[in-house]
Design an enzyme around this catalytic site. Structure first.
Site, PDB file in Angstrom:
ATOM      1  N   SER A  40     -36.842 -36.917  -3.181  1.00  0.00           N
ATOM      2  CA  SER A  40     -37.661 -35.786  -2.799  1.00  0.00           C
ATOM      3  C   SER A  40     -36.703 -34.583  -3.143  1.00  0.00           C
ATOM      4  O   SER A  40     -36.519 -34.102  -4.167  1.00  0.00           O
ATOM      5  CB  SER A  40     -37.891 -36.095  -1.196  1.00  0.00           C
ATOM      6  OG  SER A  40     -38.610 -35.012  -0.845  1.00  0.00           O
ATOM      7  N   HIS A  67     -44.622 -41.556   0.191  1.00  0.00           N
ATOM      8  CA  HIS A  67     -43.291 -41.035  -0.103  1.00  0.00           C
ATOM      9  C   HIS A  67     -42.026 -41.521   0.567  1.00  0.00           C
ATOM     10  O   HIS A  67     -40.889 -41.703  -0.065  1.00  0.00           O
ATOM     11  CB  HIS A  67     -43.331 -39.541   0.704  1.00  0.00           C
ATOM     12  CG  HIS A  67     -42.422 -38.487   0.017  1.00  0.00           C
ATOM     13  ND1 HIS A  67     -42.318 -37.887  -0.981  1.00  0.00           N
ATOM     14  CD2 HIS A  67     -41.288 -37.901   0.832  1.00  0.00           C
ATOM     15  CE1 HIS A  67     -41.568 -37.027  -1.151  1.00  0.00           C
ATOM     16  NE2 HIS A  67     -40.713 -37.151  -0.104  1.00  0.00           N
TER      17      HIS A  67
END
Ligand SMILES: *[C@@H]1O[C@H](CO)[C@@H](O)[C@H](O)[C@H]1NC(C)=O
Ligand SMILES: *[C@@H]1O[C@H](CO)[C@@H](O)[C@H](O)[C@H]1NC(C)=O
Length: 451
Positions: free
Chosen positions: A223, A428
């Site tokens: 990320s 995610h």
């Protein structure tokens, strides 16, 4: 009267731009002298918090809620499993003690950046090649050991003998020091992931290379750990020589298709977020209970499940995939996350959503001209990234959508591998804590590191 900035971000975003109208155009120009009275009048004007938030969610109605037909929750077993995990002492163990408990040698190293931030590096020493791991937004080096002894990336790699260096960005709980400023001063928080990429990563990578005597490291980022890498390798291209491979898990650069409702809450504000937070003098991202509560109802619904899951801002931001969620392990994750960040990190991401470009922080036209020589901030020169990059992405990732990863892929000159996780609900946070992470992520990752 001190208000945490997040309330204002929220009110601004959810008022659909009306907040600035309410304040009048003079607001941004006189932002340095804003009074408590002005702030309270704004709050009065838009005080129907949950109403305006419902409007905002309605406006972005095509975005997902945390629970939906695609993400069925086993409500009967959820609480018992979660409660079983509450007994786990790992929830309260700081990273040094936690890693030692599982029998790995861990060291702590301090690094000072060019601009004076004092960062902590954690090293799990091994006899193999040197790997540098970088966490995501709201995370820290802890992220890589929080899946427990069986499923954590750091333990998996340590078992293979790699020499692991886990970075910590400025502002997270391990990196809250500076040679002259303290976190209680607003100016300490005047950074986004741009500075993390421009100053922190180079300092930590140079330290790692000096200390080990190696010529290169292999870099694994999740990320924001990928965003900061792309900043570094674009804007300080000499660092391309120091990295022999980059594995980007859930790469975030272009963000046009982002699905996270919270990211959309942040998006309209752009420079306004920063101006407002500056006025109040609080730069640390400290979500208010009320803010979380309102979001929680809209994104997660009500009930014990929503209370537990969306009580944590990371889950509210990133969503989750119930099938891959190790519920018994949640108390351990919650014990270590969120780890701290600046408001500007969120604001900068919000700007990417709005602009459709991967570019420098937007300070508004006047200050942009002074800083960058142009009204519009310059784009990051990702065409200068010569490191071989591997992109790991998934279909259900709210923050790194396939279309955006594809844009990145088209712009990077040296992509070695593109790996779409072969499981459609992968989200995610599954990239670090999924139950099946070994099969879905580690296998491919190890192959690439040894390639
Ligand atoms: C390196 O470490 C691994 C794992 O600890 C061990 O199995 C291996 O024998 C070691 N190799 C050398 C050359 O020391
Ligand atoms: C799930 O979490 C528990 C508690 O932390 C842990 O003991 C277990 O190994 C985890 N399961 C997997 C598949 O990692």
């Amino acid at each position: 009267m001190i208000l945490k900035c997040i309330i204002l971000i929220f009110l601004y975003s959810s008022s659909n731009g009306q907040l600035l109208e309410t304040l009048g155009n003079s607001f941004l120009q006189t932002v340095n002298t804003i009074t408590g009275e002005a702030i309270s009048s704004v709050v009065r004007a838009t005080s129907a918090g949950s109403m305006s938030s419902t409007r905002a969610v309605g406006r972005i109605g095509s975005f997902p809620t945390v629970r939906n037909h695609n993400n069925l929750v086993d409500t009967a077993n959820f609480l018992p499993q979660f409660q079983a995990g509450l007994q786990n002492e790992d929830a309260d163990l700081p990273i040094m003690a936690l890693v030692k408990k599982y029998g790995y040698p861990i060291e702590e190293h301090l690094v000072t950046t060019e601009d004076g931030y004092i960062l902590t590096l954690h090293r799990i020493k091994g006899n193999g090649s040197t790997l540098f791991l970088m966490h995501g937004l709201l995370g820290s080096s802890d992220d890589f050991v929080l899946a427990g002894p069986e499923s954590s990336l750091a333990y998996f790699l340590a078992n293979k003998g790699f020499d692991l260096w886990l970075g910590n960005a400025r502002g997270n709980k391990h990196s809250r020091r500076h040679v002259s400023m303290t976190p209680s001063e607003g100016i300490f928080w005047d950074f986004s992931w741009h500075e993390i990429g421009y100053y922190d990563l180079p300092a930590m990578i140079d330290y790692t290379l000096d200390y080990t005597g190696e010529k290169t490291v292999k870099y694994i980022g999740h990320s924001q750990g990928t965003t900061a890498f792309f900043v570094m390798a674009s804007e300080r291209p000499e660092y391309n020589e120091k990295i022999s491979l980059m594995i980007a898990m859930s790469p975030v650069a272009w963000m046009t298709h982002v699905k996270s409702p919270l990211a959309h809450f942040m998006a309209p504000s752009g420079p306004a977020i920063h101006a407002v937070s500056k006025a109040i003098g609080i730069y640390e991202f400290l979500p208010e209970d009320n803010f979380i509560k309102t979001l929680k109802t809209n994104i997660c619904g009500v009930g014990a499940f929503a209370d537990v899951i969306c009580g944590n801002i990371l889950f509210t931001l990133a969503g989750f995939d119930y099938a891959q969620l190790n519920v018994t392990n949640l108390p351990v994750i919650f014990g270590h996350i969120p780890s701290g960040s600046s408001v500007k990190q969120f604001a900068h991401y919000g700007q990417l959503v709005m602009s459709g470009d991967f570019r420098y922080y937007d300070n508004g036209p006047v200050r942009n001209i002074r800083k960058y020589g142009s009204e519009v901030p310059p784009s990051y020169r990702v065409d200068r990234i010569t490191v071989p990059v591997c992109l790991f992405y998934s279909e259900s990732d709210w923050l790194a959508q396939p279309e955006d990863v594809h844009t990145l892929y088209n712009k990077l000159p040296n992509v070695l591998d593109v790996y779409k996780v072969p499981y459609s609900k992968f989200n995610h946070i599954d990239f670090i804590w999924a139950k099946d992470i070994k099969r879905l992520i580690f296998r491919r990752l190890l192959f690439l590191i040894n390639f």
